[in-house]
Design an enzyme around this catalytic site. Structure first.
Site, short mmCIF file in Angstrom:
data_model
loop_
_atom_site.label_atom_id
_atom_site.label_comp_id
_atom_site.label_asym_id
_atom_site.label_seq_id
_atom_site.Cartn_x
_atom_site.Cartn_y
_atom_site.Cartn_z
N SER A 128 -26.01 -16.70 44.77
CA SER A 128 -26.72 -16.11 44.39
C SER A 128 -27.56 -15.16 45.50
CB SER A 128 -27.50 -16.47 43.07
OG SER A 128 -28.96 -15.53 42.79
N LYS A 183 -25.66 -22.47 38.48
CA LYS A 183 -25.54 -20.83 39.17
C LYS A 183 -25.84 -20.71 37.63
CE LYS A 183 -25.21 -16.67 40.76
NZ LYS A 183 -24.45 -15.97 39.95
N HIS A 186 -29.19 -20.91 36.10
CA HIS A 186 -29.73 -19.70 37.65
C HIS A 186 -29.94 -18.28 37.28
CE1 HIS A 186 -29.52 -17.13 40.45
NE2 HIS A 186 -30.56 -16.61 40.75
N ASN A 187 -28.94 -18.03 36.84
CA ASN A 187 -28.50 -16.34 35.84
C ASN A 187 -29.35 -16.45 34.74
OD1 ASN A 187 -26.94 -16.41 37.71
ND2 ASN A 187 -25.37 -14.67 36.74
N GLU A 190 -32.54 -16.35 35.50
CA GLU A 190 -33.06 -14.70 35.51
C GLU A 190 -33.05 -13.41 34.47
OE1 GLU A 190 -30.29 -13.46 38.86
OE2 GLU A 190 -29.88 -11.93 38.14
P1 NAP Z 1 -15.90 -7.71 42.44
O1 NAP Z 1 -16.18 -5.88 41.38
O2 NAP Z 1 -16.52 -8.25 40.58
O3 NAP Z 1 -14.48 -8.11 42.30
C1 NAP Z 1 -14.13 -7.44 43.18
C2 NAP Z 1 -12.94 -7.97 43.66
O4 NAP Z 1 -12.11 -8.48 42.89
C3 NAP Z 1 -12.60 -7.09 44.91
O5 NAP Z 1 -12.33 -7.49 45.69
C4 NAP Z 1 -10.92 -7.12 43.88
O6 NAP Z 1 -9.64 -6.10 44.50
C5 NAP Z 1 -10.69 -8.25 42.72
N1 NAP Z 1 -9.64 -7.40 42.03
C6 NAP Z 1 -10.42 -7.02 40.75
N2 NAP Z 1 -9.25 -6.95 40.10
C7 NAP Z 1 -8.48 -7.83 40.67
C8 NAP Z 1 -7.19 -8.21 40.19
N3 NAP Z 1 -7.31 -8.02 39.25
N4 NAP Z 1 -5.83 -8.97 41.47
C9 NAP Z 1 -6.66 -9.17 42.04
N5 NAP Z 1 -7.61 -8.84 43.01
C10 NAP Z 1 -8.07 -8.42 42.08
O7 NAP Z 1 -16.81 -8.00 43.32
P2 NAP Z 1 -18.37 -8.23 43.69
O8 NAP Z 1 -19.21 -7.28 43.04
O9 NAP Z 1 -18.38 -8.44 44.85
O10 NAP Z 1 -18.24 -10.21 43.24
C11 NAP Z 1 -17.54 -11.10 43.37
C12 NAP Z 1 -17.62 -12.01 42.90
O11 NAP Z 1 -18.52 -13.14 42.70
C13 NAP Z 1 -17.78 -12.12 40.98
O12 NAP Z 1 -17.35 -13.22 40.74
C14 NAP Z 1 -18.29 -11.59 40.83
O13 NAP Z 1 -19.24 -11.80 39.41
C15 NAP Z 1 -19.83 -12.50 42.09
N6 NAP Z 1 -20.81 -12.19 42.21
C16 NAP Z 1 -20.88 -10.73 42.24
C17 NAP Z 1 -22.79 -10.67 42.59
C18 NAP Z 1 -23.12 -9.40 43.10
O14 NAP Z 1 -24.45 -8.94 42.66
N7 NAP Z 1 -21.99 -7.78 42.66
C19 NAP Z 1 -23.52 -11.10 42.79
C20 NAP Z 1 -22.95 -13.07 42.48
C21 NAP Z 1 -22.09 -13.33 42.36
P3 NAP Z 1 -9.16 -4.71 44.19
O15 NAP Z 1 -10.30 -4.31 45.70
O16 NAP Z 1 -7.51 -4.63 44.76
O17 NAP Z 1 -9.83 -4.27 43.29
#
Ligand code: NAP
Length: 482
Positions: A128, A183, A186-187, A190
């Site tokens: 987070s 987690k 936590h959300n 939030e």
């Molecule tokens: P995201 O938008 O949730 O995911 C993007 C990533 O997933 C990219 O590497 C994408 O690859 C890959 N992906 C999506 N569809 C796919 C598929 N069908 N096959 C293979 N790869 C695929 O990215 P993020 O925001 O950085 O979050 C990553 C994780 O952390 C998620 O689970 C999210 O819930 C969690 N998280 C996010 C935040 C935040 O603030 N954003 C905070 C805490 C936790 P391509 O580039 O090839 O599309």
């Protein structure tokens, strides 16, 4: 030299975590489904670092030190399973896969079992703090295969946020899906914090008719009190932020809140485990109501709805509101920790509640001074069932009560929706009432369905049925709780 850890997923979280690991001296191998993003990353944000790229999963695996540590920072759900299935044939016994995304904890339970059966280790870790946290120190909540912890601990604790005393906001949570469960809560918290602050903003703006400059100054003051937190701090900045025309930008944002599911999961788990998580669940429902924009617009004119203005000393009202906010926040965390305790007991996770508070103390979205008090409460009594009964919190709840009631009743009187502050008060009123009207519910259940009841003049565990009408039979329904 081979890499210390591989990270798959080069969206905002993955890229920033990799840069953070690099800053701390770890050699990271980066991979992404769309491979062109690896090159873009190496040429862009990762230029002049020790980060290396991989062109395929085989390439990634071959570039890692044993036991291999591979962290997935990809979209939660099927995408995680798809990567696991592709990685498993490439890995050796003792290698570790870490899922750092927002996975649902039952999925993590399943993945731990499946991978351990294959001789691999699996860690489901909440992360987070958003983009900035990932880059400079997130709160990290790992759980799963315990044997993986000593191997990943140096990396995870190095990159995590630290408390003022230098303690890492990352520790082993527990087995199976415990990390992702924590987690998730936590959300949920939030969601609750955000809704509480929004209700305070609404009360000040529509009830007290304060200007944005006044509201900003008030929030900045509150941030120097027990309410000191990241969310209060950013809310003050948001309220003061002006659009190009000099008007507050926040007033131009459409009032429909989105959600990605973790608040809903928290509520569903509370219902499943029988925990009265009323505040967080109200916060989720408040987002649902907000999303019905067209219906609300129509209903407002249908009902001729207005919000009346509040008379009286504005300073006094603002201070009452601060107390109502703080007291409601205590209830929200108390309910959240009730849920964590119930899950720990139900799933034999043996969680350390004080450590959970410590992990949230820095780096994450709900970081606040208040979490230090929660940790102190658990240090004093690790078995405390309701945080509100800890002396520090009990004193605040008792001293805030008159102001809290005043604010809640005023909101009801003027027609200002205040679902979380009022439900928190109602919860506390219920929790602190020794005799509730549930005797009537038991009588009704027995009347129409022969569900039986216990008597106050007989030992617990004995069940009675009354033939209330004289025409029913004497056969009772079986007794069980869901
Ligand atoms: P995201 O938008 O949730 O995911 C993007 C990533 O997933 C990219 O590497 C994408 O690859 C890959 N992906 C999506 N569809 C796919 C598929 N069908 N096959 C293979 N790869 C695929 O990215 P993020 O925001 O950085 O979050 C990553 C994780 O952390 C998620 O689970 C999210 O819930 C969690 N998280 C996010 C935040 C935040 O603030 N954003 C905070 C805490 C936790 P391509 O580039 O090839 O599309």
């Amino acid at each position: 030299m081979k890499g210390d850890i591989g990270v798959i997923g080069l969206a905002v979280m993955g890229q920033n975590l990799i840069l953070n690991m690099n800053d701390h001296g770890f050699k990271v191998v980066a991979f992404n489904r769309t491979v062109s993003k690896v090159e873009e990353f190496l040429e862009g944000p990762a230029k002049d670092t020790n980060i290396i790229g991989a062109t395929s999963l085989e390439d990634l695996v071959s570039k890692l030190e044993s036991p291999r540590k591979i962290m997935l920072m990809v979209r939660a759900g099927d995408v995680v399973d798809a990567f696991i299935n592709k990685l498993v044939p490439l890995l050796d016994k003792g290698d570790i896969i870490i899922d750092g995304g927002n996975s649902n904890y039952p999925d993590t339970n399943r993945r731990v079992a499946e991978l351990e059966a294959k001789g691999l280790l699996f860690v489901g870790s909440g992360v987070s703090g958003g983009e900035e946290g990932a880059r400079f120190g997130p709160s990290i909540m790992p759980g799963g295969s315990e044997a993986a912890w000593p191997v990943i601990k140096p990396i995870f604790q190095a990159i995590s946020a630290k408390t003022a005393a230098g303690e890492p906001c990352c520790d082993w949570v527990g087995k199976n899906g415990a990390g992702h469960f924590v987690k998730m809560v936590h959300n949920g918290i939030e969601y609750g914090d955000m809704q509480l602050i929004s209700e305070a903003y609404h009360f000040m703006k529509s009830g007290l008719e304060l200007s944005h400059d006044e509201m900003q100054a008030i929030l900045q003051e509150w941030n120097k009190t027990e309410l000191d937190s990241y969310l209060v701090e950013i809310t003050a900045e948001i309220i003061g932020y002006k659009d190009e025309d000099g008007q507050p930008l926040v007033e131009k944002i459409l009032d429909t809140a989105g959600q990605k599911g973790t608040g809903k999961w928290t509520g569903i788990n509370a219902l499943d485990l029988g925990i009265p998580l009323t505040l967080i669940t109200e916060a989720v429902f408040a987002r649902c109501v907000s999303s019905m924009k067209e219906q609300r617009v129509e209903a407002e004119s249908l009902f001729g709805k207005t919000i009346a203005k509040i008379d009286g000393d504005k300073k006094e009202w603002v201070d009452a509101l601060r107390q109502a906010l703080l007291a409601s926040k205590i209830i929200s965390y108390a309910q959240g920790f009730m849920l964590i305790r119930e899950a720990s007991e139900e799933f034999n996770w043996d969680l350390n509640y004080g450590n959970v508070a410590l992990m949230w103390r820095g780096g994450c979205i709900i970081r606040s001074a208040f979490l230090g008090n929660i940790r102190d409460a658990y240090d004093t009594n690790p078995e405390i069932k309701f945080l509100g009964s800890d002396t520090y919190f009990k004193d605040i709840l008792l001293s805030s009560m008159p102001a809290w009631r005043k604010v809640a009743s005023k909101a009801m009187e003027i027609g200002l929706p205040m679902p979380t502050m009022t439900s928190a008060l109602t919860f506390l009123d219920g929790y602190t009432t020794a005799s509730l009207p549930a005797n009537m519910i038991q009588a009704q259940r027995d009347y129409f369905g022969a569900h039986t009841y216990e008597r106050i003049d007989q030992p617990r565990g004995q069940f009675f049925h009354t033939n209330w009408t004289g025409t029913g039979g004497n056969t009772a329904s079986t007794t069980y709780d869901v």
